[in-house]
Write an enzyme that holds these catalytic residues in place. Structure first.
Site, PDB file in Angstrom:
ATOM      1  N   PHE A 118      24.864  -5.651 -80.944  1.00  0.00           N
ATOM      2  CA  PHE A 118      24.074  -4.675 -82.721  1.00  0.00           C
ATOM      3  C   PHE A 118      24.004  -3.694 -82.767  1.00  0.00           C
ATOM      4  O   PHE A 118      24.236  -3.579 -83.826  1.00  0.00           O
ATOM      5  CB  PHE A 118      22.906  -5.155 -81.828  1.00  0.00           C
ATOM      6  CG  PHE A 118      21.766  -4.143 -81.574  1.00  0.00           C
ATOM      7  CD1 PHE A 118      21.051  -3.311 -81.692  1.00  0.00           C
ATOM      8  CD2 PHE A 118      22.119  -4.410 -80.123  1.00  0.00           C
ATOM      9  CE1 PHE A 118      20.016  -2.419 -81.323  1.00  0.00           C
ATOM     10  CE2 PHE A 118      21.126  -3.258 -79.390  1.00  0.00           C
ATOM     11  CZ  PHE A 118      20.332  -2.940 -79.924  1.00  0.00           C
ATOM     12  N   LYS A 119      24.665  -2.691 -81.976  1.00  0.00           N
ATOM     13  CA  LYS A 119      24.622  -1.164 -82.844  1.00  0.00           C
ATOM     14  C   LYS A 119      25.272  -1.638 -83.397  1.00  0.00           C
ATOM     15  O   LYS A 119      25.476   0.173 -84.238  1.00  0.00           O
ATOM     16  CB  LYS A 119      24.785  -0.255 -80.997  1.00  0.00           C
ATOM     17  CG  LYS A 119      24.215  -0.789 -79.820  1.00  0.00           C
ATOM     18  CD  LYS A 119      22.205  -0.356 -79.884  1.00  0.00           C
ATOM     19  CE  LYS A 119      21.888  -0.565 -78.745  1.00  0.00           C
ATOM     20  NZ  LYS A 119      22.293   0.424 -77.499  1.00  0.00           N
ATOM     21  N   ASP A 120      26.181  -1.863 -83.731  1.00  0.00           N
ATOM     22  CA  ASP A 120      27.822  -2.218 -84.401  1.00  0.00           C
ATOM     23  C   ASP A 120      26.988  -1.590 -85.729  1.00  0.00           C
ATOM     24  O   ASP A 120      27.640  -1.084 -86.972  1.00  0.00           O
ATOM     25  CB  ASP A 120      28.369  -2.908 -84.585  1.00  0.00           C
ATOM     26  CG  ASP A 120      29.386  -2.554 -83.379  1.00  0.00           C
ATOM     27  OD1 ASP A 120      29.453  -1.303 -83.040  1.00  0.00           O
ATOM     28  OD2 ASP A 120      30.214  -3.585 -82.899  1.00  0.00           O
TER      29      ASP A 120
END
Length: 502
Positions: A118-120
């Site tokens: 999800f950090k993307d």
């Protein structure tokens, strides 16, 4: 959204661009704006808006000194062709949801980006925002991004900042406390401006050291003489936090388009989180008008947030557990400081005193009225390792849907907590591809686990009929480029060396 200032003081204010460029305030507080919630988003109009339009609208409100053209360019560069789905963060219904009692439940897949986490969503955006922070005052100045990771932030930041003009990036990770796939994602990273280093210690050790590096005025002077300034890609950076607000609105828009809810209906979000950034973005969305009935914090065995949300006492003096959900193996949840600021009605002195207590004594207790405000918005639960494995197995058996251990913490918490009154739908945020943790997932499903994690990927794929993301499956073929490991007290020297060689 006006000017930004530290959670611990209003003495110095800055623009959004300045806050993003600096990363953390000079007094080690986090940047906030008192204008949060003054401008809201029309919920009735969400159904007609795709992710790109929502991103332009949300970021335009939260980062007001960026022009509309700058925001539009950042959105296109960050999300144009970089995610597997046109929705960027697609919503998937669960056929047999846990403890649903008639409330439809969905998974919000946040892992379709280039590093399968999800950090993307934020770290494809942050470098674009950072690139537009230059002014006449800092023309020619280089930025060294310094980040500690518990697993996923590191690779996502490396992917976003690798070979970015005018930037370097140094990532620290706790040696032996991330998955093998996560480690290889970082240590095989290419880029002339990239440094990756293991740390002998846990994530909290590394993150605390990074904060001390930012507070080191002598180091700052030496780097300034060399034309370098430090900044952060952790969610302490407001430019990392605000892009995450978008996918809460995007989830609601998808629910509207699917006919699952009507405009104005309340939705409950369950969020696996360790550093409190992912769920804080949901709080920002709620302040901006999104109908959120409750935000549920899902923790693993390192359940310091559960204890805090239950008792009002935050105590980091406790055993640290290495779990199958390493990105949540955190005892110092940095972004909780922003939540405390807003829950305390902007009482900087109180926040500063609480943070001082945490730094000096390892704990703090919030006033009863502050805890009551927090509990009015946030629910909580946690899962031990057996419960995580059971949740992975239960989700597969009930829905033929494979989840990773972090998402499994949230699935278990949904099993434990009934929907809050008035909730029209529940959304579980899925933070990573199960193929980032193939051994844990395959083991939970009762599959034979070969010695190699990549062989485990093959076993998992064959058993479930799913396909590992190419960027993960091919990692074993890449050469290891970064082998450094240092003690915590050597991290500052490592950063300085990397920065002076930009």
């Amino acid at each position: 959204m006006g000017l930004f200032h530290s959670t611990r003081s209003r003495e110095a204010t800055c623009t959004a661009k300045q806050a993003i460029r600096r990363g953390i305030a000079p007094d080690s507080g986090l940047y906030v704006s008192d204008a949060l919630g003054e401008t809201t988003i029309d919920v009735a109009a969400l159904a007609s808006k795709g992710y790109f339009e929502l991103a332009r609208e949300v970021l335009g409100i939260l980062l007001p000194d960026y022009t509309a053209d700058e925001i539009a360019a950042c959105v296109e560069e960050a999300y144009g062709g970089t995610f597997a789905s046109e929705e960027v963060t697609p919503l998937v219904p669960l056929k047999q949801a846990p403890n649903a009692d008639g409330v439809s439940t969905y998974v919000l897949e946040l892992f379709g980006g280039p590093t399968s986490a999800f950090k993307d969503v934020a770290l494809q955006m942050l470098p674009r925002l950072m690139a537009r922070t230059g002014t006449g005052d800092n023309a020619g100045e280089k930025i060294m991004i310094v980040t500690a990771t518990s697993g996923d932030t590191g690779k996502a930041a490396l992917a976003g900042f690798a070979d970015a003009p005018g930037c370097g990036i140094t990532v620290f990770y706790p040696e032996g406390k991330v998955s093998r796939v996560q480690e290889l994602q970082m240590t095989t990273q290419e880029g002339a401006n990239v440094s990756v280093c293991g740390v002998r210690g846990n994530f909290d050790d590394a993150q605390s050291a990074v904060k001390r590096i930012f507070a080191d005025t002598e180091l700052a002077v030496r780097l300034a003489d060399a034309g370098v300034v430090l900044s952060s890609a952790n969610s302490i950076n407001v430019g990392r936090l605000v892009p995450q607000v978008v996918y809460y609105f995007a989830a609601y828009a998808q629910l509207l388009r699917a006919g699952a809810i009507k405009a104005g209906d309340a939705v409950e979000f369950c969020v696996p989180t360790g550093n409190f950034g992912d769920i804080l973005a949901g709080y920002y969305a709620r302040r901006m008008g999104l109908p959120v009935s409750r935000l549920i914090v899902a923790s693993d065995k390192n359940n310091v947030l559960f204890d805090f949300l239950t008792t009002g006492t935050y105590d980091r003096k406790r055993p640290f557990f290495t779990t199958t959900s390493p990105s949540m193996d955190i005892l110092i949840s940095s972004n909780l400081e922003r939540m405390l600021y807003y829950a305390a009605d902007g009482d900087c002195e109180l926040v500063a005193n609480l943070m001082s207590g945490l730094a000096d004594g390892g704990s703090y207790t919030v006033p009863a009225e502050v805890l009551a405000r927090i509990q009015d918005v946030f629910g909580c639960g946690w899962a031990d390792e057996d419960q995580v494995a059971a949740a992975i197995r239960d989700c597969w058996d009930a829905n033929a849907y494979v989840i990773d251990p972090h998402t499994a913490c949230g699935y278990h918490v949904l099993e434990e907590l009934p929907a809050s009154p008035g909730t029209a739908a529940r959304v579980l945020l899925s933070t990573a591809s199960p193929y980032k943790f193939p051994r844990a997932v395959a083991g939970a499903l009762g599959l034979f686990c070969p010695p190699s994690d990549f062989a485990c990927m093959d076993v998992l794929a064959k058993a479930t009929g799913t396909t590992p993301p190419a960027q993960l499956a091919t990692l074993q073929q890449k050469p290891t480029l970064h082998t450094d490991v240092v003690d915590v007290d050597a991290m500052g020297a490592f950063v300085e060396h990397a920065a002076l060689n930009l």
